[in-house]
Design a protein around this motif. Structure first.
Motif, PDB file in Angstrom:
ATOM      1  N   ALA A 131     -55.627 -23.238   6.919  1.00 26.54           N
ATOM      2  CA  ALA A 131     -54.628 -22.316   5.941  1.00 26.54           C
ATOM      3  C   ALA A 131     -53.439 -21.846   7.059  1.00 26.54           C
ATOM      4  N   ARG A 132     -53.966 -21.639   8.291  1.00 30.24           N
ATOM      5  CA  ARG A 132     -53.042 -21.024   9.376  1.00 30.24           C
ATOM      6  C   ARG A 132     -52.213 -21.848   9.832  1.00 30.24           C
ATOM      7  N   LEU A 133     -52.457 -23.072   9.832  1.00 29.43           N
ATOM      8  CA  LEU A 133     -51.573 -24.374  10.130  1.00 29.43           C
ATOM      9  C   LEU A 133     -50.517 -24.447   8.876  1.00 29.43           C
ATOM     10  N   GLN A 134     -50.929 -24.633   7.597  1.00 29.01           N
ATOM     11  CA  GLN A 134     -50.064 -24.713   6.551  1.00 29.01           C
ATOM     12  C   GLN A 134     -48.980 -23.379   6.341  1.00 29.01           C
TER      13      GLN A 134
ATOM     14  N   ARG B 138     -48.858 -31.293   3.518  1.00 28.00           N
ATOM     15  CA  ARG B 138     -49.891 -32.343   3.548  1.00 28.00           C
ATOM     16  C   ARG B 138     -50.410 -32.702   5.069  1.00 28.00           C
ATOM     17  N   THR B 139     -51.565 -32.906   5.194  1.00 25.36           N
ATOM     18  CA  THR B 139     -51.828 -33.518   6.592  1.00 25.36           C
ATOM     19  C   THR B 139     -52.880 -34.742   6.120  1.00 25.36           C
TER      20      THR B 139
ATOM     21  N   SER C 228     -45.073 -23.792   6.788  1.00 27.19           N
ATOM     22  CA  SER C 228     -44.292 -23.772   5.717  1.00 27.19           C
ATOM     23  C   SER C 228     -43.291 -22.578   6.310  1.00 27.19           C
ATOM     24  N   ALA C 229     -43.826 -21.709   6.882  1.00 29.20           N
ATOM     25  CA  ALA C 229     -42.735 -20.527   7.607  1.00 29.20           C
ATOM     26  C   ALA C 229     -41.731 -21.289   8.338  1.00 29.20           C
ATOM     27  N   GLU C 230     -41.971 -22.159   9.266  1.00 28.07           N
ATOM     28  CA  GLU C 230     -41.076 -22.803   9.959  1.00 28.07           C
ATOM     29  C   GLU C 230     -39.828 -23.616   9.229  1.00 28.07           C
ATOM     30  N   VAL C 231     -40.487 -24.395   8.103  1.00 27.18           N
ATOM     31  CA  VAL C 231     -39.502 -25.146   7.303  1.00 27.18           C
ATOM     32  C   VAL C 231     -38.781 -24.128   6.440  1.00 27.18           C
ATOM     33  N   THR C 232     -39.145 -23.185   5.771  1.00 23.48           N
ATOM     34  CA  THR C 232     -38.527 -22.275   5.133  1.00 23.48           C
ATOM     35  C   THR C 232     -37.432 -21.676   5.921  1.00 23.48           C
ATOM     36  N   ASP C 233     -37.587 -21.163   7.234  1.00 19.09           N
ATOM     37  CA  ASP C 233     -36.844 -20.456   8.081  1.00 19.09           C
ATOM     38  C   ASP C 233     -35.619 -21.540   8.273  1.00 19.09           C
ATOM     39  N   ARG C 234     -35.859 -22.521   8.727  1.00 25.42           N
ATOM     40  CA  ARG C 234     -34.865 -23.701   8.954  1.00 25.42           C
ATOM     41  C   ARG C 234     -33.934 -23.898   7.782  1.00 25.42           C
TER      42      ARG C 234
ATOM     43  N   LEU D  81     -30.655 -24.577  -3.878  1.00 27.53           N
ATOM     44  CA  LEU D  81     -30.415 -26.062  -4.033  1.00 27.53           C
ATOM     45  C   LEU D  81     -31.514 -26.583  -4.426  1.00 27.53           C
ATOM     46  N   LEU D  82     -32.786 -26.304  -3.581  1.00 27.27           N
ATOM     47  CA  LEU D  82     -33.891 -26.938  -3.321  1.00 27.27           C
ATOM     48  C   LEU D  82     -35.217 -26.297  -4.428  1.00 27.27           C
ATOM     49  N   THR D  83     -35.703 -27.372  -5.074  1.00 36.62           N
ATOM     50  CA  THR D  83     -36.957 -26.949  -5.890  1.00 36.62           C
ATOM     51  C   THR D  83     -38.151 -27.066  -5.195  1.00 36.62           C
ATOM     52  N   ARG D  84     -38.143 -28.079  -4.363  1.00 37.85           N
ATOM     53  CA  ARG D  84     -39.548 -28.305  -3.741  1.00 37.85           C
ATOM     54  C   ARG D  84     -39.253 -29.189  -2.448  1.00 37.85           C
ATOM     55  N   VAL D  85     -40.084 -28.511  -1.458  1.00 37.09           N
ATOM     56  CA  VAL D  85     -40.180 -29.394  -0.005  1.00 37.09           C
ATOM     57  C   VAL D  85     -41.549 -29.639   0.218  1.00 37.09           C
ATOM     58  N   VAL D  86     -41.961 -30.890   0.663  1.00 35.96           N
ATOM     59  CA  VAL D  86     -43.428 -31.465   0.806  1.00 35.96           C
ATOM     60  C   VAL D  86     -43.232 -32.195   2.089  1.00 35.96           C
ATOM     61  N   VAL D  87     -43.934 -31.408   3.219  1.00 33.97           N
ATOM     62  CA  VAL D  87     -44.126 -31.691   4.429  1.00 33.97           C
ATOM     63  C   VAL D  87     -45.452 -32.252   4.620  1.00 33.97           C
ATOM     64  N   HIS D  88     -45.121 -33.567   5.170  1.00 35.24           N
ATOM     65  CA  HIS D  88     -46.387 -34.391   5.453  1.00 35.24           C
ATOM     66  C   HIS D  88     -46.541 -34.714   7.135  1.00 35.24           C
ATOM     67  N   ILE D  89     -47.733 -33.941   7.583  1.00 30.59           N
ATOM     68  CA  ILE D  89     -47.970 -34.336   9.107  1.00 30.59           C
ATOM     69  C   ILE D  89     -49.051 -35.198   9.316  1.00 30.59           C
ATOM     70  N   SER D  90     -48.795 -36.229  10.212  1.00 28.53           N
ATOM     71  CA  SER D  90     -50.042 -36.999  10.395  1.00 28.53           C
ATOM     72  C   SER D  90     -50.083 -37.381  12.038  1.00 28.53           C
ATOM     73  N   ASP D  91     -51.403 -37.694  12.455  1.00 27.18           N
ATOM     74  CA  ASP D  91     -51.606 -38.162  13.800  1.00 27.18           C
ATOM     75  C   ASP D  91     -51.675 -39.704  13.656  1.00 27.18           C
ATOM     76  N   GLU D  92     -50.680 -40.391  14.152  1.00 25.34           N
ATOM     77  CA  GLU D  92     -50.667 -41.919  14.001  1.00 25.34           C
ATOM     78  C   GLU D  92     -51.849 -42.754  14.748  1.00 25.34           C
TER      79      GLU D  92
END
Length: 138
Positions: A14-17, A6-7, A21-27, A34-45
Motif C-alpha cells: 500500500a505504501r508503494l502504491q 499495478r505491479t 500515485s502521489a509521484e504521478v499525480t504531482d507530475r 483532461l485525464l479520466t484515468r492513469v494506469v501505472v504498471h511497474i515490473s521487474d524484468e
C-alpha cells in the motif's frame, strides 16, 4: 484523475502504491481535467536478479475524447523508471494539448499555427481595408 498502480514481480504494498500515485499525480496535475484515468504498471524484468535497466514502468493515460497514450521507461532503479516514465508522459500530454490548442482554421480552410493565424488576420484586415477604400472612391 484516477491513478491505478499495478505491479508484476514487485511486492505491491500500500505504501508503494501511495508513493507511485502521489509521484504521478504531482507530475501530471496540470492535465487533471483532461485525464479520466492513469494506469501505472511497474515490473521487474529479471525477477529479483540485479541488472541494468531491469525495472520497467509503463504509464497509460486516458484523455477524455482521445485514444489512450502510453509511455515506457526502463532504468536500474524503480524510482528512476517511474520518474522517467512520468516525465515522458508529461511531455506526451504537453505535445498532444499543444497540438490541439495551437491549431486554428484560416479563411482558406487550412490549419495554421497561432503565429500564422495572427499574420493571416493582419493580411485579411489589410485586404479588407484596401477594398473598402476602392469602394469609397467609386
Amino acid at each position: 484523475m484516477q491513478v491505478q498502480v499495478r505491479t508484476n514481480q514487485i511486492e505491491g504494498s500500500a505504501r508503494l502504491q501511495e508513493w507511485v500515485s502521489a509521484e504521478v499525480t504531482d507530475r501530471l496535475e496540470h492535465f487533471d481535467e483532461l485525464l479520466t484515468r492513469v494506469v501505472v504498471h511497474i515490473s521487474d524484468e529479471n525477477a529479483h536478479k540485479s541488472g541494468s535497466d531491469d525495472k520497467r514502468c509503463l504509464i497509460e493515460a486516458r484523455p477524455k475524447g482521445h485514444q489512450p497514450i502510453s509511455v515506457t521507461h526502463k532504468a536500474e532503479a524503480m524510482e528512476q523508471a517511474i520518474d522517467g516514465a512520468a516525465e515522458k508522459m508529461r511531455h506526451a500530454l504537453e505535445h498532444m494539448t499543444g497540438r490541439l490548442e495551437s491549431k486554428t482554421i484560416s479563411s482558406t480552410g487550412r490549419y495554421v499555427a497561432d503565429g500564422d493565424a495572427v499574420l493571416t488576420d493582419a493580411l485579411l484586415e489589410e485586404e479588407f481595408l484596401a477594398k473598402q477604400e476602392e469602394l469609397e472612391r467609386d
